[in-house]
Design a protein around this motif. Sequence first.
Motif, short mmCIF file in Angstrom:
data_model
loop_
_atom_site.label_atom_id
_atom_site.label_comp_id
_atom_site.label_asym_id
_atom_site.label_seq_id
_atom_site.Cartn_x
_atom_site.Cartn_y
_atom_site.Cartn_z
N VAL A 110 -2.90 3.68 -10.59
CA VAL A 110 -2.77 3.84 -9.14
C VAL A 110 -2.29 2.54 -8.51
CG1 VAL A 110 -4.04 4.31 -7.02
CG2 VAL A 110 -4.49 5.67 -9.06
N ASP A 111 -2.75 1.40 -9.01
CA ASP A 111 -2.28 0.11 -8.48
C ASP A 111 -0.78 -0.07 -8.72
OD1 ASP A 111 -4.86 -0.45 -7.71
OD2 ASP A 111 -5.34 -1.54 -9.55
N MET A 112 -0.29 0.40 -9.88
CA MET A 112 1.15 0.30 -10.15
C MET A 112 1.94 1.17 -9.18
SD MET A 112 1.13 0.34 -14.33
CE MET A 112 2.92 0.43 -14.39
N GLY A 113 1.40 2.36 -8.87
CA GLY A 113 2.07 3.21 -7.89
C GLY A 113 2.10 2.60 -6.51
N MET A 114 1.00 1.97 -6.13
CA MET A 114 0.97 1.30 -4.83
C MET A 114 1.93 0.12 -4.80
SD MET A 114 -3.15 1.45 -4.14
CE MET A 114 -3.04 0.55 -2.59
N ALA A 115 2.09 -0.56 -5.94
CA ALA A 115 3.04 -1.68 -6.01
C ALA A 115 4.48 -1.20 -5.86
CB ALA A 115 2.87 -2.41 -7.34
N CYS A 116 4.72 0.08 -6.18
CA CYS A 116 6.06 0.65 -6.03
C CYS A 116 6.32 1.18 -4.63
CB CYS A 116 6.28 1.75 -7.05
SG CYS A 116 6.29 1.18 -8.77
N GLY A 117 5.36 1.01 -3.73
CA GLY A 117 5.56 1.41 -2.34
C GLY A 117 4.77 2.62 -1.88
N MET A 118 3.99 3.23 -2.77
CA MET A 118 3.19 4.38 -2.37
C MET A 118 1.93 3.92 -1.65
SD MET A 118 3.26 6.84 -5.74
CE MET A 118 4.78 7.39 -6.50
N THR A 119 1.42 4.79 -0.80
CA THR A 119 0.11 4.54 -0.22
C THR A 119 -0.97 4.86 -1.26
OG1 THR A 119 -0.12 6.78 0.66
CG2 THR A 119 0.99 5.16 2.06
N ARG A 120 -2.19 4.48 -0.95
CA ARG A 120 -3.29 4.74 -1.89
C ARG A 120 -3.46 6.23 -2.13
NH1 ARG A 120 -8.94 5.45 -1.09
NH2 ARG A 120 -10.19 4.80 -2.90
#
Length: 325
Positions: free
Chosen positions: A217-227
Motif C-alpha cells: 500500500v505504501d508503494m501505491g501511495m508513492a505512485c500518487g494514490m490516496t490511502r
Amino acid sequence: MARFLMRRLVLFILALMGISLLIFLALRILPGDVAAVMAGLDAPPERVDRLRRQMGLDRSYPRQYLDWISDFLKGDLGRSILTNRSIASQVGIRAQITFPLILLGLGVALLLGIPLGCAAALARSPRMQSFSHMAAIVGGSVPALWSGLLLIMLFAKGSGLIGLLPSQGFPALGWAQPGQALAALILPAVSTGIIVGAGIMRYTRSLLGDMLSSGYVDMGMACGMTRTQAALRIGLRLASPQLVSVVGLTMAEMITGVMVSENLFALPGLGSMLITDVGNRDLPAVQSELLLLAAFFLFLGLLVDVIHRLIDPRFRGAARQEVAD
C-alpha cells in the motif's frame, strides 16, 4: 492446469467415496430395526419382512452399499419408502428453493461484509474502530432463529410492524411466479446473510489491515494514490485469494443456517426435507440427501482451489515451474 485439475478430480472422487461409506455405515449402526419402525409398532412379522425385502435390508452390507452407490452414480437416488416418490425428483424440486436461498443469502453477506470490512480497516477514529468491532461481534453472535423472528416481527405481512414481505411458504407455481418467489426468499436470505456477513466483515477487516501494514500500500501511495485508493486497488486485490477461501467455506456453512430459515419460514427446501426424512427414518432418502450435501461441500472446495489457481499469480508461477522441471 490440466494436471492440477486431474489431481483435484481424483481427490474429489476418493473423498466422495469415503464419505459415502461413512454415511452408509453410520445409518446402519443406528439402534432399532428400521423396517420395524417404519411398519409400525403393531405390524405383523410378515409385513416387517416384506418391508425389509423391499428396502433391501435382507442383503449383505457390501451388496447394499454397492447397489446404492452404483444407482447413485447413474443418477438414480431411489424411491422414498414413505411416499414412494422418486427421491431425485423431490430433490430437484426442493433444490429450486434451497440453492437460490443460499445465493441470495451469500449476496446479502457480501454486500454487507466486504464494504463494512473495508470501512472498518480504513477507519482511523478509535471510536469508529470500536463500533465496527462491536457490530461484527454482535452480528456474528445473533442466532439465525432469533434474527429470523425479529425480521418477521418487523417486516412480515399481516403480523409485522411494517407489512412488506411474506413470511411463510413458497408460491405453488414456484419460479413461474418470479416476483412472488423472490419475495418469499428475501426475509430468510437476509436473516442468514446478516450473520454470515458479520464473519466476512471480520475477515475482510483483518486481511485488509494486514495489507495496510505491509509495503504494498505504501508503494501505491508513492505512485500518487490516496490511502483509500491504494488499499482498495492493491491491498484488496492481494487479499482476494484468502477472501475467496473464506467465502467458499462460508457458503458451505450456510447450509446449516438455511435449514433453520427454511423451517422457520415454512419453505419446502432441502433442509426441511432432510429433517423430515430423518425424523421418519426414511433410510433411502436420508443417505442419498446426505451424500448430495457432501458432494456439494466437496465441489465448493474444488471450485475454491480452481479460482485460487486463476487469480493468484504465485500458483501460476508454480505451475510453470512444475512443467519446466
